[in-house]
Every structure is written in C-alpha cells, then in structure tokens.
Scaffold this active site. Structure first.
Site, PDB file in Angstrom:
ATOM      1  N   ASP A  62       0.808  -1.226   0.000  1.00  0.00           N
ATOM      2  CA  ASP A  62       0.000   0.000   0.000  1.00  0.00           C
ATOM      3  C   ASP A  62       0.835   1.267   0.000  1.00  0.00           C
ATOM      4  O   ASP A  62       0.349   2.339  -0.332  1.00  0.00           O
ATOM      5  CB  ASP A  62      -0.811   0.072   1.297  1.00  0.00           C
ATOM      6  CG  ASP A  62      -2.044  -0.765   1.264  1.00  0.00           C
ATOM      7  OD1 ASP A  62      -2.584  -0.982   0.172  1.00  0.00           O
ATOM      8  OD2 ASP A  62      -2.476  -1.193   2.353  1.00  0.00           O
TER       9      ASP A  62
HETATM   10  C1  GLC Z   1      -0.579  -0.284   4.697  1.00  0.00           C
HETATM   11  C2  GLC Z   1      -0.053  -0.227   6.065  1.00  0.00           C
HETATM   12  C3  GLC Z   1      -1.185   0.106   6.947  1.00  0.00           C
HETATM   13  C4  GLC Z   1      -1.725   1.455   6.546  1.00  0.00           C
HETATM   14  C5  GLC Z   1      -2.159   1.418   5.119  1.00  0.00           C
HETATM   15  C6  GLC Z   1      -2.605   2.750   4.678  1.00  0.00           C
HETATM   16  O1  GLC Z   1      -1.564  -1.253   4.603  1.00  0.00           O
HETATM   17  O2  GLC Z   1       0.534  -1.454   6.449  1.00  0.00           O
HETATM   18  O3  GLC Z   1      -0.810   0.135   8.274  1.00  0.00           O
HETATM   19  O4  GLC Z   1      -2.834   1.771   7.319  1.00  0.00           O
HETATM   20  O5  GLC Z   1      -1.092   0.976   4.353  1.00  0.00           O
HETATM   21  O6  GLC Z   1      -1.656   3.711   4.962  1.00  0.00           O
HETATM   22  C1  GLC Z   2      -1.593  -4.058   5.434  1.00  0.00           C
HETATM   23  C2  GLC Z   2      -2.834  -4.077   4.597  1.00  0.00           C
HETATM   24  C3  GLC Z   2      -2.625  -4.942   3.374  1.00  0.00           C
HETATM   25  C4  GLC Z   2      -1.384  -4.545   2.655  1.00  0.00           C
HETATM   26  C5  GLC Z   2      -0.187  -4.571   3.578  1.00  0.00           C
HETATM   27  C6  GLC Z   2       1.081  -4.080   2.934  1.00  0.00           C
HETATM   28  O1  GLC Z   2      -1.409  -5.313   6.010  1.00  0.00           O
HETATM   29  O2  GLC Z   2      -3.937  -4.547   5.330  1.00  0.00           O
HETATM   30  O3  GLC Z   2      -3.734  -4.838   2.524  1.00  0.00           O
HETATM   31  O4  GLC Z   2      -1.206  -5.422   1.588  1.00  0.00           O
HETATM   32  O5  GLC Z   2      -0.452  -3.741   4.690  1.00  0.00           O
HETATM   33  O6  GLC Z   2       1.053  -2.711   2.667  1.00  0.00           O
END
Ligand code: GLC
Ligand code: GLC
Length: 817
Positions: A486
């Site tokens: 993400d």
């Molecule tokens: C990734 C991160 C998570 C965060 C999201 C949006 O999933 O691991 O903690 O909330 O991105 O920023």
């Molecule tokens: C968090 C989110 C997941 C994402 C990961 C890596 O675990 O829930 O959707 O793939 O972060 O950013």
C-alpha cells in the site's frame, strides 16, 4: 522473559503475570456480537460493525493503554479495602493471577485476602450476549462479607462520532433500569431499533448509570468512589456518559463458592418498538427472555462446552503431528484460530485497528480466505460472492466494504491494481477445497452496475482482463495507486502534510509498473485457464494461458535485475528495487511472488533471487521487506519513505511476505531453509523474548521492527494480518505438502531432511484422510510411494472418496523407483 505458557491439551494460552508488555488480547464471538478482551479484562464489544454498532467504549490513546473493559471489583465490606480480581483496573496486588485465553473464551482469576475469584467471559454461538460468569470462593475460616461490583461504559453506538462529537453526545445518552437490568437506549427515541443491556443474575443492592456518580470527579476506573464507599447511588443518566454498574452483596461461608453472572446484551426490536403509548419506554420482553435464559448457570456451562466442542470439531479438520512442538501448537490451534478471527473481523478491530476506518478489505479478505476455506466452506462461499459484488464492471474492485451495508466504498482509497486478481486466487482455493463448481454460475451484480448480473465465472474473467487492459511500456502491469504494498505510491505523489497517501489524487499520466502484480498474474492466470478448461471454455483457457506466458516473457526481459527481480518501474520509468538504487535496492515481494508463479525455476533465476533474499534480508526475527531502508522522505515513492528505517513497509520484517518466500523455497526443494524461516517467525518460538517482542506469543504480528532500528525484534499490530493465512498455507500445503487440487488431495512435502516423518489428519470433501509420512532416507521431498487403505496408488493425488469414512494413507519419501 516469559509471561505464560501453552496448555496444548486445552488449547489455551495461560498467562501467569498480569503486567504483560502490551495487553495480550483474545476475541469472543464471531459473526454477530464480537468482543476483544485483554488478559486483564480490558477491551470492548460490538455487534457486527465495530464502528456503527459499538456497545462499549474503549480509549485507544489511553494511558495506561488497554483502558476500558468489562471491569470487576471485590470489596471487603469488613474494612472497605478493594481490588480487581483481573488485576486491572484497581491494580492492587493479587495472588495466583492467571488468564487462560482459549478459543472464543477467556478465564481470568486470582486470589486476594483468601477470597478466590474467577471470571469466565464468552459469547455463546449465535447469541448476542457476552457472558461474564463469576465464581467467588471464601478460603477464610470465617464468613466473608463482600461486595462484588461489575461495570461497563457504554459507547453511543457510532464509535467515530462517540470519540469526537462531544457538543452533541453529552446530551443524548439515555438509559432505563429495572428488574436488575440496565438498558442503554441512546438514539432509540429516534431511528435506532437496537439497544444494549447490562444485567446481573443476583439481586443487586444498587446500581449506577452515570459515570461520574460511579467514579467520582477526577477519578479513573482504578479508584471508583462508588466502590470505595461501598454504596452505589442508583443514578439514572440523561446525557453525560452512560455506564452500567451493579453491586451485589455476598455473605459467603468458609469454603463456600457463590456464582454471579453479568450479561452484556445487544438487542433489536422490530415493531412494536415501545412498551407504552407515549413511545418512551423500551419494549424489553424479548431482551428479558434472552437474559433470563443465560442467568441459568447450567445453560452457561453447557454453552461453554458447546463452544469448546465446536472449535475442536472445526479444527479437527486438519491436525498434524510434527517433530517440533512449537510448530504443532501453531498449526493445530493458534494459526487456524487467528485465520478465522481475521476472516470474521478483517482488519477492523484489534489492539491496533480502531474499529472505525477499515471494514472488509477486498485484497485482505480474499487472502484471509486461503487459510480457513477448509474450516468454514459455507462462510467462504458467501464471502466470495459478497466480494465479487463489490467489483466494478471494469473488473476492478472497491478496496473495502462495510459489513453492515455490504456496499463497497473508496473511503480508504481506490485504484490498487492488484486487488481484482486476489479474487481469482481465493476462488480457485475454494474450488480446490470444495469441488463446488456450481458457485461459478451464481449470478452476482457489479457495484457500479447493480442491474448487471453475471455469473461469478465472468467476474473472475473480468478481474484477469483488468490487468491485461493495463499494461505499461515494458508489458508489465500498471501499478495504479499501489499494489499489495500500500505504501509504495508511485503514482500519487503528495507533499501536502494533511493529505492521506491512500486517497491523494493519482497522476493520470502515471506509467509506473509493478513486478509484483506481474508475478501475481503469473500465479493466478494459469488457475483461471484451468478453471476455464474444466468448464469447456477453450477460448478463455487459451487467452489466460497465453497471457501468463507473455507475462513471464515480459518479466524475463524487463524485470530481472541481474541477481534478483526488480520491484517496479516508477512513473518516470526509473528502476525501483535495483542494484542501481542506493536505498531500497532489493525488495522481498517480487522474489516471492515471481517464484510462486513458477518464473525462473528452470533457468536458475529463482534460486539466485532467493539466495539474495537469504543474504540480504534475513535477521534472527525473520526476513525484512527491503534493504537498505529509505532514510529520507521521497515524494516519488510516497508513504513507504514516510516511515523511519526499520518500521512498517520501510524495511521491517513485514511478516505477511515471509510465507511467500517459504513457499518459493519449497518450490526449489530447500526444505531446511523453508523450515528455518517459518520457525524464526513462529510466535510460539519467541516466548522467551516476550520482553523484546512484546506481543502475544500465540499469534502472528503484521510487523517486527527491522535491524536498522534500535528496537529490532519488537512486534506490532498483532492478530489482524494476512500472515496467519499465508503462513498456514505455507506450513500445511507446502512444507507438509498436503495440498488441495481440483482433482483431490495432493501429497507433495518439502520438510527438513532430518525429519523421520510426521502425521496429518485431514478432512477433505467428506472423507477423513489419516496420513502417515515416513522419511527413511532422510530427504526433503520426493514421494516414493503412497498406499491408500493398503493399496498402492499411482501419482501423488489421493482419490476423492466423499464417503464420510476414514482412509489410511501411508506415504514413503525417497528417490523415485
Ligand atoms: C498499509 C499499512 C497500513 C496502513 C495502510 C494505509 O496497509 O501497512 O498500516 O494503514 O497501508 O496507509
Ligand atoms: C496491510 C494491509 C494490506 C497490505 C499490507 C502491505 O497489512 O492490510 O492490505 O497489503 O499492509 O502494505
């Protein structure tokens, strides 16, 4: 340092000191009412939606943390001293403290001044009532005169509003109290038809529903004035902060045990709503009969046993015996349990997820399904159809939906180009497990075209086509806002400190391409082709097997960096995750995903990539996401570079990615390495370092601080992580090699070579397979022969018996004859 131990026979984790480094949580309930409970009874309860139907308050930013719960106090009425048998909130010293976190229930007890108290918390299956059943035993030689208090603080339903909108919320609280029950009915006068109850099985000597009456001014839950005085004031809250507090006086003879039950209930009234013609009094008859039922201690005991039996039965579908007890206990109990909790709660409510922003994520929920499709096939089926209904006609998908509405939304961002592909992976896992091909014909609408319903099969095709319609200059998939990671935001650059990276506007000219999505496509496109073949749809089968081959060629031509796979091309065509980069030179995700797709297996590239992972990313605590970490914020990379080095996506041990490498190592046949990685991350192997790791030793955590930070080894964000499902798949399907296929259960192990053997009991398509694997020549893999019920079979796929019987399977590993 250890804070407890596993009780494997009872499937419990027993915590023996209350001051764990963080609150160590468990979950109660599942589909309807759900509670989070810590080892000192902190936590909160909600009905289905942690934001919109929050029953009790919790303060995420509280100090000390984990504040607010379902609290108990015992007062010695002889001299007025009091304590909490769960240690918090009063924190007076107690003896023999213990907390047993079991599957769907928690028991907390202690002894103080020769008064032993033990509370059992659970939510009976299919009932919206959280039971707190308390036993009080007097070990003194004289009669004990004590008061038992129980208290909860109500949330005014919408947890977001409750935590912010004080000008309104201090004026809306409403309660009723009668017959030993406190009813919380805020909002009921207008549009709500739901209310909560907090009740006590024994005659009470007083109650409070005004928080300030119970606690007193400038006091917290540790020093409630009502408990100190030993008298409650029967206060009736209007506005303010409504709570439920009960007092019961008990005279207990020496050696005698008394039981008191407190119930926190959630109720919905369909017409009529009210009990009087003025439309002010709650209609409580249905609620009262539910409450009365669970005041019956025999019913409580029976329901608790039923809960235990249900879990034993569910988990009995896959049980193993391997030479390492820390692996047995995770595979047999804790990891499938964590998978089911993730399936139920998604990423919404934990000690780290505030239950407000994140509903059911498309990508996350599809992956969560991988670890529990064999445990909950019917729920998995419903979930797949729900997820497909949040798809858009373009094949893309809303990034999440809220459990109450089941309507997809973009509140936490959109345009993650990996999203749709996960549906294909989950659907193929479901088909392999169940053989329920009919699901593909279920009509499902599209979120943006509610009138357009197509068979689920077509949703899968559109998901695959979505990627093919979005290829970049190197023939690799466009990343969109981001892929699985993400925080690698190559197309949504932001320098505005008040803007979320996940919702910042996306550049429309973005050409950033993702090698991760290329790998994911390489993994799922052949599945889609196989599904199509089995449906007799040769055109689609050909399209996706050819496009998978093209994707492989694009990866070979443009995504190999010399020693490992590149991570991406950025919006300007620059290489991310390359030897040319000063920081972020190697990323873990494409090494795992491309190998899982079968890329590089025959030309040595997969081996080189995984060796690079071993050499550059391995720590004592697991494999880091990337190296070296980004030391400064870089607009062109986005959120990933917002984290300090060693944290989260910026070079922590992002646990979710580790099982991909484990599976990849199994594909190379390196069972030793696969096992080593799995055990480094295994929480049950980390009990002794609980003071460093800090999180619960019975569940995986999303991240462990990487070696670039001083707190290396510190775990955060336990419970709700895709790690559980993927690790379970890696251990059971790849290392132990008991893998569902479209045609039956395959046996394809890749264990450490020094294992003498192991055993697995697996329920699969209505038959039980009792599998014994022998490894006389001590090697990692290669099945030499398989006997089913004494008869040799050809190949390594067990027949589908579907006869409800148990079949004995003897497997011998060794070189093929
Ligand atoms: C990734 C991160 C998570 C965060 C999201 C949006 O999933 O691991 O903690 O909330 O991105 O920023
Ligand atoms: C968090 C989110 C997941 C994402 C990961 C890596 O675990 O829930 O959707 O793939 O972060 O950013």
């Amino acid at each position: 340092m250890k804070y407890g131990r596993f009780d494997d026979a009872r499937r419990e984790y027993v915590i023996v000191r209350p001051d764990t480094p963080t609150p160590w949580l468990n979950y109660l309930g599942g589909q309807g009412l759900i509670g989070l409970i810590s080892n000192t009874a902190g936590g909160y309860t909600f009905y289905r939606d942690a934001r919109l139907r929050r029953l009790t308050r919790y303060r995420y930013n509280a100090v000390p943390s984990g504040e607010n719960g379902r609290y108990l106090y015992v007062r010695d009425d002889d001299d007025g001293s009091y304590w909490s048998p769960t240690w918090r909130p009063a924190r007076a010293p107690v003896d023999d403290y213990h907390c047993r976190h079991g599957l769907g229930y928690t028991v907390i007890g202690s002894t103080c001044r020769e008064i032993e108290v033990e509370a059992v918390y659970f939510i009976p299956s299919d009932r919206a009532v959280e039971v707190c059943s308390v036993r009080v035993t007097n070990h003194r030689s004289a009669t004990a005169e004590i008061s038992l208090f129980a208290a909860v603080e109500f949330c005014l339903w919408d947890a977001q509003d409750d935590a912010t909108n004080f000008q309104r919320n201090l004026n809306i609280g409403e309660v009723e109290a009668h017959g030993g029950t406190i009813f919380h009915k805020t909002g009921y006068r207008e549009r709500r038809d739901h209310f909560a109850s907090f009740s006590c099985s024994e005659p009470t000597t007083g109650f409070d529903t005004k928080r300030e009456a119970f606690l007193g001014a400038y006091r917290g839950w540790d020093l409630p004035i009502g408990v100190e005085r030993g008298v409650l004031s029967n206060s009736l809250a209007v506005g303010g902060a409504p709570i439920g507090a009960h007092q019961v006086r008990l005279a207990i003879e020496p050696g005698e045990e008394k039981r008191v039950v407190f119930l926190l209930g959630y109720h919905e009234n369909h017409a009529p709503k009210f009990d009087n013609t003025e439309h002010t009094a709650l209609r409580t008859d249905d609620a009262n009969s539910l409450i009365a039922r669970f005041f019956d201690k025999e019913i409580i005991d029976r329901e608790l046993n039923r809960l235990r039996e249900d879990w034993d039965k569910t988990l009995g579908r896959l049980q193993v015996r391997v030479p390492v007890p820390e692996a047995d206990r995770m595979i047999n109990t804790w990891t499938p349990y964590q998978c089911v909790i993730c399936f139920n709660v998604a990423r919404s409510a934990s000690g780290y997820e505030a239950g407000i922003g994140r509903g059911i994520g498309f990508r996350d929920a599809n992956q969560d399904l991988l670890g529990c499709v064999h445990l909950l096939p019917e729920s998995a089926r419903r979930r797949l159809l729900d997820l497909a209904s949040t798809q858009l006609a373009s094949g893309s998908a809303h990034h999440q939906y809220q459990p109450l509405t089941r309507k997809g939304n973009d509140v936490i961002g959109s345009g993650f180009n990996d999203d749709p592909l996960w549906l294909i992976l989950a659907a193929s896992a479901y088909l392999k497990e169940t053989g329920d091909w009919q699901i593909l014909d279920e009509p499902v609408c599209y979120s943006d075209k509610p009138a357009l319903g197509t068979p689920l099969y077509e949703h899968l095709i559109r998901a695959g086509e979505y990627t093919l319609a979005r290829l970049g200059p190197h023939g690799l998939p466009l990343i969109g806002r981001a892929d699985w990671n993400d925080c690698l935001n190559l197309n949504s650059h932001t320098n505005d400190p008040d803007e979320s990276f996940q919702t910042a506007p996306q550049r429309t000219v973005g050409i950033a391409e993702s090698v991760f999505i290329a790998g994911l496509f390489g993994l799922v496109a052949p599945e889609l082709a196989e599904i199509a073949t089995r449906r007799g749809d040769a055109a689609v089968a050909q399209r996706f097997s050819m496009s998978a081959a093209e994707m492989r060629r694009a990866v070979e031509a443009h995504a190999w960096d010399g020693k490992w796979y590149l991570r991406a091309y950025d919006a300007a065509g620059g290489r991310i995750g390359s030897q040319d980069c000063d920081e972020g030179r190697i990323y873990i995700e494409p090494q795992g995903m491309c190998t899982m797709a079968g890329f590089g297996l025959s030309d040595g590239r997969a081996r080189a990539a995984l060796d690079a992972v071993h050499e550059r990313l391995l720590t004592d605590h697991g494999l880091m996401l990337l190296q070296p970490p980004y030391t400064r914020y870089n607009t062109a990379l986005g959120e990933i570079s917002s984290y300090p080095p060693g944290y989260k996506e910026n070079a922590s041990i992002f646990s979710h990615t580790n099982p991909w490498i484990i599976i990849a190592e199994c594909l190379l046949g390196r069972g030793d390495r696969a096992w080593d990685y799995a055990m480094r991350l295994n929480p049950a192997c980390c009990e002794e370092i609980s003071d460093i790791r800090r999180c619960e030793p019975y569940v995986y955590a999303q991240t462990i601080v990487g070696r670039d930070a001083a707190d290396h080894g510190l775990a955060r964000n336990s419970w709700l992580t895709g790690t559980a499902s993927w690790m379970y798949v890696a251990l059971t399907q790849w290392i132990l090699g008991i893998r569902p296929t479209y045609d039956g259960l395959m046996i394809d192990p890749c264990t450490p070579p020094n294992w003498a053997g192991y055993a697995v009991t697996r329920v699969f398509r209505n038959a039980t397979y009792d599998i014994h694997v022998e490894n006389p020549s001590r090697q990692s893999r290669h099945v030499r022969d398989i006997h089913v019920d004494g008869e040799a079979i050809a190949g390594s796929i067990l027949p589908v018996f579907a006869d409800g019987k148990t079949h004995h399977v003897d497997v011998t590993l060794g070189s093929a004859r």
